[in-house]
Design an enzyme around this catalytic site. Structure first.
Site, short mmCIF file in Angstrom:
data_model
loop_
_atom_site.label_atom_id
_atom_site.label_comp_id
_atom_site.label_asym_id
_atom_site.label_seq_id
_atom_site.Cartn_x
_atom_site.Cartn_y
_atom_site.Cartn_z
N VAL A 1 7.45 -1.54 10.78
CA VAL A 1 7.67 -0.10 10.91
C VAL A 1 6.52 0.72 10.30
O VAL A 1 6.61 1.93 10.19
CB VAL A 1 8.99 0.34 10.25
N THR B 1 4.08 0.88 1.17
CA THR B 1 5.02 0.65 2.26
C THR B 1 6.37 0.13 1.79
O THR B 1 7.35 0.26 2.50
CB THR B 1 4.41 -0.39 3.23
N ILE C 1 0.83 -1.21 0.00
CA ILE C 1 0.00 0.00 0.00
C ILE C 1 0.86 1.26 0.00
O ILE C 1 0.44 2.33 0.42
CB ILE C 1 -0.98 0.01 1.19
N GLU D 1 3.53 1.54 11.28
CA GLU D 1 2.66 2.40 12.08
C GLU D 1 3.39 3.20 13.15
O GLU D 1 2.95 4.29 13.53
CB GLU D 1 1.59 1.54 12.76
#
Lengths: 331, 735
Positions: free
Chosen positions: B700, B464, B462, B702
């Protein structure tokens, strides 16, 4: 799909005649307000007359007056050397007023007519909006207001005039030139805007079909000090919670002339005349500025979400006065 | 700076995103980029009351509008089943009855030849309601309360007694506003039926679940449904549910017998795909004079959609954040007539950390102690809730490295004592102990005769960096150049993937990829087991290593064979192997699984006359175990930090108290930070590979958002002496 007609006007008289003849026809210039509101279903003209090719642009200086064509872009005006030299706070207001993309599209005439950001006005799903439909009430007063007016406001309407540029122009006593089917006229900008009263749908003196052709802006005297201070939630790309356009002429340790107007607080751009009167003839000291700023807000109409603006606006004026006096000199 | 150990070779390097060129050239296809011949378009009609019933729906004008193919309402919609639980009960299928439970609920979908015609016709659907008095306020006596909704509440020791006898006591209430995920990419669904087969392009973070959900809603065999999401334009948790609009797109397509595209509008993004709940939290602390915590109570209340479900434990993290013998944590939810609450980057943790880390700061001032020292003094060496050692924890190092980089020692302790012109300067710190989460995941690795590999799993990227880090990891596991490895994801036909959620994807899919790659090497060894010409004949997996496109003996690296040569020698076109991962059991492993840890240091500048605040610097030091890609990991922390600044200073969903309408559902009214609000952000990673999963990572995705709110609020207090206990911190609170 809701269809509308699009016409590109070939000459000024033709444009005025077309719009005047039909209540459901509107002008289209930069479109930064008009098209947004059409997409949101707030405005629904049957016909748009595109005036962007008409010869109403340009920024020209005539002695101590700057003549700004209604179709000059915000960016064009901000970049004008006379504005930079003699109207620096107008330049600041323009640059803080919109992103470069918007400044390149938006026109000076359109900016004067930009519509409120009131989120109740802008959502047709909200039925109570006297500005959209007279007599329906004001949802902003009932629900949650914040980006709203405290001056010139009432239970009928607290919609804020969102322009930064117009605040500086009000401080400058600009004159708006209009052309209608019956001929042309000139209106001082402070008479151009109308308080909402119980007819918030009527925002200015324009008759249907009347077109802004130009704005005349008196230059500040050489050596004047000015600033535009905008207090907003984020550092860029956001409307003012409060703002102040200030120009001072200081002669021999005394304020000879003061021009003070406020944004973010009025249903129209607001001139702080009492503040100006107190300043003129006084020395430019922080105490004088604070005392004069206290006079900037009288008889506010507040709702819980806007009450903070009374004090914030005064502080904004006081800071702008101090900044103008100390840093706002000729560059 | 101490860096993560074992950062050798490909993994760990800050290589560029493998999907970067596709994205910057516009070639990456997002859900709304897909088109089909004869595509029709859907537009939604939403309720304008928050509670009650639809009393009249007139669709005649809409049906008569140009280009309109169908108008679907509860009066003509077929019966749909409810989607299966995803761990949480799914939203109910749309248009099944006349009941309204929130302002913005879908009451009709209009399908037309063009998006413009559908939108125009949707405005012509006339709906009237028999409104009921909506429950919009948590204080409403009619509201239903749920205590300990997820069984996460905790209690240890004797809180009451410890509080009563504590030398220093502190108590305060904190609130946070509702936030909107609102990713840039408008959520989109393109639904294409071919008989009873259904293909869905969607902005989902979890294609394996969405396929199940759609299949159940439409009573189809799961194999008939294929969900595709190779690129998603951001989601921040909004893509973790099977939302009603997805079902409406599929329903519309079936109704008109044509493919249908549905793109949510920005206002619909505020009501249709969930939001972070507001919160009201009370923290009570008891401590000794020298700053040892003896009591900690953290209670939270969050709103919940009146028929909704949401996992939002604001207080759970407080049970293990500090070494404290007497602790109570409690979460409650209150059902309201508001749009669905859902996961948003660091659910629960973002709100809960603000309360806990603000309270710790306040306690430090009560004690006259450096806030950083107070945190170190109560450092939890073991997980105090599970009473097990952490699988890894380098939070102390985060504090130490962060303080050094930030220049914490330059802080003058007295609030309001640091000034620069009209600006007061404040330093603030917050610690973060993020939760651990992991789901089962599967992957398949395939080596082709040209020596290239493709590794697949039905996960999502998404934004990331999953494509990139899994390409790196696969390349390392197989001993190939990155250029010879392709990672495929975003397709529910691939091996079942974990959700991109809970910061757990990298551990889940990474472990599955490792297993698949190892199994693939095994398959090659099996192939040559009885091959007398192979230098690998009879080798076991433990006797070999990989590199340069070949498998070789550890004891004799020159003895090896290239994958391509093995395939050619045995006349095999390609060789595949599956791998899967399941989360470890803490009790079996004898350790408490760690999420990432972080220390956040913030400098703010506040103009106290005008209430203007600018975040001047942020230093983040993060222990996220093994870092697979320094660049994408840093980007995750930076992006999270921007989100944290938004939560701290700007973001607030405003709901009209009278009607329950979201009043600021546009990017003109709901403010998110712009570039000018964001300072230089320094990010550093410390720590060692985590022991709880085979990859050694801690997510990592959030943690970058967490702690910023408290660090800013603490810095504001240090700058001004003013304690702000509610987010966002706006001008009204500062001048």
């Amino acid at each position: 799909m809701r269809e509308f007609e699009y016409v590109r006007a070939g000459e000024v008289g033709q444009a005025v005649a077309m719009v005047t003849a039909d209540p459901e026809t509107s002008y289209l210039a930069g479109g930064t307000t008009q098209l947004d509101l059409m997409k949101d279903g707030v405005l629904a003209p049957d016909r748009l007359v595109d005036i962007t090719r008409l010869p109403l642009g340009g920024v020209t200086r005539d002695g101590d007056v700057l003549r700004v064509g209604a179709l000059a872009s915000m960016e064009e005006l901000a970049a004008d050397p006379t504005v930079a030299e003699r109207l620096p706070f107008l330049r600041e207001a323009l640059l803080m007023g919109a992103s470069p993309q918007l400044r390149n599209m938006a026109t000076i005439g359109g900016n004067l007519l930009q519509r409120t950001r009131c989120r109740y006005f802008r959502d047709p799903a909200v039925s109570a909006c006297n500005k959209r439909r007279r007599g329906t009430g004001c949802a902003a007063v009932q629900e949650v207001a914040r980006m709203h007016a405290i001056l010139g406001a009432s239970e009928h309407c607290i919609a804020l005039h969102p322009s930064d540029m117009a605040v500086a122009l009000v401080a400058l006593d600009a004159v708006v030139h209009l052309l209608g089917a019956g001929g042309s006229r000139s209106v001082p900008i402070r008479e151009f805007y109308l308080l909402p009263g119980d007819t918030p749908d009527v925002e200015n003196v324009l008759r249907h079909g009347e077109l802004i052709t130009a704005v005349e802006v008196p230059l500040l005297p050489p050596g004047a000090r000015s600033t535009y201070l905008k207090v907003r939630d984020r550092a860029s790309y956001e409307f003012a919670l409060t703002s102040a356009a200030v120009a001072l002429r200081i002669d021999g340790g005394v304020i000879g002339e003061a021009r003070v107007a406020m944004g973010g607080v009025g249903t129209v751009p607001w001139r702080a005349t009492t503040t100006e009167q107190m300043l003129e003839g006084s020395p430019p000291s922080p105490e004088v500025f604070a005392a004069a700023a206290e006079l900037a807000i009288t008889d506010p109409y507040v709702v819980p979400g806007t009450a903070f603006k009374v004090e914030l606006a005064k502080r904004t004026v006081a800071r702008a006065l101090r900044t103008a006096a100390t840093q706002g000199g000729p560059r | 700076m101490t860096t993560v150990e074992q950062r050798t070779g490909l993994v760990g390097q800050g290589v560029d995103r493998v999907d970067g060129p596709l994205k910057v050239t516009g070639a990456a296809r997002y859900p709304n980029d897909f088109s089909y011949p004869d595509l029709a378009y859907a537009a939604l009609v939403r309720s304008t009351v928050a509670a009650g019933r639809i009393s009249r729906l007139d669709t005649a004008a809409a049906l008569a509008s140009p280009g309109v193919l169908a108008v679907i309402t509860h009066q003509n919609a077929p019966r749909l089943e409810r989607a299966p639980d995803s761990g949480l009960t799914a939203p109910p299928p749309p248009l099944q009855d006349d009941r309204i439970t929130f302002h913005g609920q879908y009451v009709a979908v209009v399908v037309a030849d063009s998006a413009e015609e559908a939108t125009a016709a949707a405005r012509r659907v006339e709906a009237e309601y028999e409104p009921a008095e909506p429950i919009l306020d948590m204080g409403d006596p009619r509201a239903e309360w749920i205590t300990d909704p997820w069984g996460t509440d905790s209690s240890r020791g004797d809180l009451k007694g410890a509080l009563a006898s504590a030398e220093v006591r502190f108590e305060a209430t904190y609130t946070t506003a509702a936030n909107s995920n609102s990713p840039m990419g408008l959520f989109s669904t393109v639904a294409v039926w071919d008989g009873d087969d259904l293909t869905i392009h969607d902005s989902t973070q979890w294609p394996s679940y969405l396929r199940k959900a759609i299949a159940q809603v439409f009573s189809l065999p799961e194999g008939n449904v294929r969900v595709l999401c190779p690129y998603v334009g951001g989601a921040f948790g909004a893509g973790l549910r099977a939302w009603p609009h997805i079902m409406l797109a599929a329903l519309a397509a079936r109704t008109v017998g044509r493919p249908v595209k549905l793109v949510l509008t920005r206002p619909e993004m505020f009501t249709g795909v969930g939001h972070r709940t507001a919160s009201e939290q009370c923290v009570k602390l008891g401590a000794t004079r020298d700053g040892r915590l003896v009591a900690l109570a953290h209670e939270s209340t969050t709103p919940l959609q009146i028929e909704g479900t949401q996992f939002e434990p604001c207080t759970a993290g407080s049970a293990s954040a500090y070494a404290c013998p007497n602790v109570i944590t409690r979460d409650r939810q209150v059902r309201l007539n508001i749009p669905w609450c859902n996961f948003m980057r660091a659910p629960g943790e973002a709100q809960g950390n603000f309360a806990l880390e603000s309270a710790m700061d306040e306690l430090a001032y009560e004690l006259g102690m450096d806030p950083l020292e107070l945190r170190l003094r109560n450092y939890s060496e073991d997980n105090p809730r599970l009473e097990l050692p952490w699988s890894s924890k380098s939070l102390r190092e985060c504090y130490e490295v962060g303080a050094e980089r930030f220049g914490w020692s330059r802080r003058s302790p007295e609030p309001g004592s640091m000034r620069d012109g009209d600006s007061l300067i404040g330093y603030g710190v917050a610690g973060v102990s993020f939760f651990w989460y992991q789901e089962p995941c599967e992957a398949r690795a395939t080596l082709r005769k040209d020596g290239t590999a493709v590794v697949r799993s039905a996960v999502t990227d998404i934004g990331t960096g999953t494509y990139t880090v899994m390409t790196q990891l696969s390349a390392e596991c197989l001993g190939l150049d990155m250029a010879h490895v392709t990672f495929e994801l975003g397709d529910s036909d691939l091996p079942a993937g974990a959700a991109a959620g809970g910061s757990g994807l990298t551990a889940a899919v990474g472990s599955a990829v490792q297993a698949a790659c190892r199994n693939l090497v095994r398959a090659f060894l099996d192939t040559v087991r009885d091959d007398p010409t192979s230098p690998l004949q009879g080798c076991t997996i433990d006797e070999v290593s990989v590199g340069g496109g070949r498998i070789h003996r550890i004891d004799a690296p020159e003895s090896g064979e290239a994958y391509a040569d093995i395939l050619a020698a045995h006349g095999i076109g390609e060789l595949s192997a599956d791998g899967s991962s399941t989360p470890n059991d803490p009790k079996v492993a004898g350790m408490a699984p760690s999420g990432a840890f972080a220390a956040r240091f913030v400098e703010v500048r506040v103009d106290p006359d005008l209430g203007l605040m600018q975040v001047a610097r942020v230093v983040s030091v993060v222990d996220a175990g093994r870092i697979l890609n320094e660049k994408t990991a840093t980007s995750q922390i930076m992006g999270g930090t921007v989100g944290g600044i938004g939560m701290a200073m700007l973001e607030e969903i405003v709901t009209d108290p009278g009607t329950g309408r979201v009043a600021n559902a546009t990017f003109g009214d709901y403010l998110i930070p712009v570039n000018a609000d964001i300072p230089d952000m320094e990010v550093a990673f410390v720590g060692r590979p985590d022991r709880f999963n085979s990859v050694g990572v801690k997510g990592v995705g959030e943690i970058g958002l967490v702690g910023i709110g408290a660090a800013i609020a603490n810095a504001v207090h240090h700058a001004t002496g003013r304690r702000v206990r509610s987010l966002p911190i706006t001008i009204e609170q500062l001048f």
